[in-house]
Scaffold this active site. Structure first.
Site, PDB file in Angstrom:
ATOM      1  N   TYR A 143       6.661   0.810   2.626  1.00 17.62           N
ATOM      2  CA  TYR A 143       6.556  -0.600   3.019  1.00 17.62           C
ATOM      3  C   TYR A 143       7.930  -1.223   3.235  1.00 17.62           C
ATOM      4  CZ  TYR A 143       1.608  -0.380   1.616  1.00 17.62           C
ATOM      5  OH  TYR A 143       0.280  -0.050   1.507  1.00 17.62           O
ATOM      6  N   LYS A 192       1.764  13.076  -3.587  1.00 16.28           N
ATOM      7  CA  LYS A 192       1.261  13.986  -2.559  1.00 16.28           C
ATOM      8  C   LYS A 192       2.313  15.086  -2.402  1.00 16.28           C
ATOM      9  CE  LYS A 192      -1.680  15.042   0.767  1.00 16.28           C
ATOM     10  NZ  LYS A 192      -2.993  15.627   0.456  1.00 16.28           N
ATOM     11  N   ASP A 224      -5.225  12.389  -2.902  1.00 11.75           N
ATOM     12  CA  ASP A 224      -6.570  12.535  -2.328  1.00 11.75           C
ATOM     13  C   ASP A 224      -7.582  12.868  -3.429  1.00 11.75           C
ATOM     14  OD1 ASP A 224      -4.961  14.787  -2.446  1.00 11.75           O
ATOM     15  OD2 ASP A 224      -5.756  15.726  -0.651  1.00 11.75           O
ATOM     16  N   ASP A 248      -1.226   0.632  -3.794  1.00 13.05           N
ATOM     17  CA  ASP A 248      -1.920  -0.434  -3.068  1.00 13.05           C
ATOM     18  C   ASP A 248      -3.379  -0.028  -2.849  1.00 13.05           C
ATOM     19  OD1 ASP A 248      -2.450  -2.623  -1.529  1.00 13.05           O
ATOM     20  OD2 ASP A 248      -1.217  -2.038   0.188  1.00 13.05           O
ATOM     21  N   ASP A 252      -6.926  -1.156  -5.288  1.00 13.23           N
ATOM     22  CA  ASP A 252      -8.077  -1.847  -4.683  1.00 13.23           C
ATOM     23  C   ASP A 252      -9.363  -1.062  -4.949  1.00 13.23           C
ATOM     24  OD1 ASP A 252      -6.635  -3.956  -3.774  1.00 13.23           O
ATOM     25  OD2 ASP A 252      -7.367  -3.830  -1.706  1.00 13.23           O
TER      26      ASP A 252
END
Ligand code: NAD
Length: 356
Positions: A143, A192, A224, A248, A252
C-alpha cells in the site's frame, strides 16, 4: 488521581452518538477506578469540511499529537461523496494515521457466546467460540510501495511494489509477541513465503525475534491456507501477525464471521503510549440521528484504550465484562434484535454503565 487527556474525533453520521456513549462509559469507569479524563473535541471528516473546508484541519492533528490518546467515531457520508479525492472525509483517516505514525493495527474478532446465532458459520464449527487478535502492519508493504503505469509486453500496464524492511518486520513482530504474551502465548505468522521474497524475509525475521520470546509458541501459515482455516476452524487461532495487505483482507474476513459489525473495536498504535481507537464500522448514514446505533464497538474501543494506552487493566476489564453481562442478559440494539423490541443507543449505554 491519575488523569488522561483524550482527543475526541466524533466525525460524521452515527460518529457523534457512539463517541458520546463511550465518553459516558469512560466517565463512569473513571469514577469507579479513580481515573480522571479530560476530553478535547476536534473536527474531522465531513464535519471538518463543512466547518473549515478540509477533512483534517491542522488543529485536529496538533490536538491528537498533544493528547494522551485519541478516540474516533467514523467519517463520511453521501453529502461529501462527490468531492474530489483529496477533499473526501476518508482522506482524513490516512492523514491522521500517518501523522501519528500508527504502524500497528490491532483488531480483535471475538464471538460472544450470547451472539453465536449471529455467526454465519455452522453451529458445530463455532461450538467452542473463538477469540482472535489480528496484529496487522499498517504503514508498510504494497500500500505504500512504488507504483505507476508503464509500457509493458502487452502495452499499457500498471504496477504496485511490495517492500518490507527488516526494521519494519522486527517492530511489528515484537508487538505481536508481546500481545501473545498477554494472551494464550500462541502466535500464527501469516505470509506467502512460497512465492514472495518479502514474505521470506518476513518469516526469517519473525523466527529470529521468536528467540527473544521462548515462552511463545509460534507457527507459520500461508495466507491462502489462513483464509480457508478462518472459516474451517477459527478457534485454532489466538494472535495472528501479518503484513498490511494480508491483514486488511483477513481482518475483514474475521470480523464477518463474528456476524456483528456494530460490536468490533480496533486500536492503531505507534511506538509511544499514544494510539488511536475506533470501531471498525463506518458512519452508518442510513441510521444516523435515529438513536439506533449500537455503541458497543466504540465502548469496547475505549476499553482497548484503557488497556493499551494507559495500562488500566482493571478498568478495561470492567468495560469488557459489563458488555458481556448486558449481552448475556439478552439486551440488544436494533442491529442484533431481528425486529424484536430493541434498546436505543442511549438505553444500551445506560445498561452498560449499570453493569459496570
Ligand atoms: P457502515 O459500516 O457505515 O455501514 C454498513 C451497515 O452496517 C449499515 O447498514 C449500517 O447501518 C450498519 N452499521 C454500521 N455500524 C453500525 C452500528 N454501530 N450500529 C448499528 N448498525 C451499524 O459502512 P458503509 O455504509 O459502507 O459506509 C458508510 C460511510 O462510512 C461511507 O461514507 C464510508 O466511506 C464511511 N466509512 C468510514 C469508516 C471510518 O470512519 N473508519 C469505515 C468504513 C466506512
Amino acid at each position: 488521581m491519575k488523569s488522561y487527556t483524550i482527543a475526541l474525533l466524533r466525525g460524521d453520521g452515527i460518529g457523534p452518538e457512539i463517541v458520546d456513549s463511550a465518553v459516558r462509559v469512560l466517565e463512569a469507569v473513571g469514577e469507579k477506578f479513580a481515573i480522571q479524563f479530560s476530553f478535547k473535541p476536534y473536527l474531522i471528516g465531513g464535519a471538518a469540511i463543512d466547518a473549515c473546508g478540509e477533512p483534517l484541519p491542522k488543529a485536529t492533528v496538533e490536538g491528537c499529537l498533544a493528547a494522551d490518546s485519541v478516540l474516533l467515531g467514523a467519517v463520511g457520508g453521501p453529502k461529501w461523496d462527490n468531492l474530489p479525492g483529496h477533499l473526501r472525509p476518508e482522506k482524513a483517516l490516512l492523514g491522521i494515521r500517518s501523522a501519528m505514525g500508527l504502524f500497528t493495527n490491532l483488531r480483535p474478532a471475538k464471538l460472544y457466546p450470547a451472539l453465536k446465532g449471529e455467526c454465519p458459520l455452522r453451529a458445530d464449527i463455532v461450538e467452542n467460540g473463538f477469540d482472535i487478535m489480528i496484529v496487522r502492519e499498517l504503514t508498510g508493504g504494497i500500500y505504500f510501495g512504488e507504483r505507476g503505469y508503464r509500457e509493458g509486453k502487452y502495452g499499457e500496464e500498471a504496477y504496485d511494489t511490495e517492500a518490507y524492511s527488516r526494521f519494519e518486520i522486527e517492530r511489528i513482530a515484537r508487538v505481536a509477541f508481546e500481545t501473545a504474551r498477554k494472551r494464550s502465548k500462541r502466535l500464527t505468522s501469516i505470509d506467502k513465503a512460497n512465492v514472495l521474497e518479502t514474505s521470506r524475509l518476513w518469516r526469517k525475521v519473525v523466527h529470529e525475534i521468536a528467540q527473544e520470546y521462548p515462552d511463545i509458541e509460534v507457527c507459520d501459515m500461508l495466507v491462502d491456507n489462513a483464509a480457508m482455516q478462518l472459516v474451517r476452524n477459527p478457534s485454532q487461532f489466538d494472535v495472528i501477525v501479518t503484513s498490511n495487505m494480508f491483514g486488511d483482507i483477513l481482518s475483514d474476513e474475521a470480523s464477518q464471521i463474528t456476524g456483528s459489525i456494530g460490536m468490533l473495536p480496533s486500536a492503531s498504535l505507534n511506538e509511544g503510549k499514544r494510539g488511536l481507537y475506533e470501531p471498525i464500522h463506518g458512519s452508518a448514514p442510513d441510521i444516523a440521528g435515529q438513536g439506533k446505533a449500537n455503541p458497543i464497538a466504540t465502548v469496547l474501543s475505549a476499553g482497548m484504550m484503557l488497556l493499551y494506552a494507559f495500562g488500566e487493566t482493571e478498568a478495561s476489564e470492567a468495560i469488557v465484562s459489563a458488555v458481556d453481562k448486558v449481552l448475556e442478559a439478552g439486551y440488544r440494539t436494533a442491529d442484533l434484535a431481528h425486529g424484536a423490541p430493541a434498546l436505543s443507543t442511549t438505553e444500551m449505554t445506560d445498561m452498560i454503565i449499570k453493569m459496570l
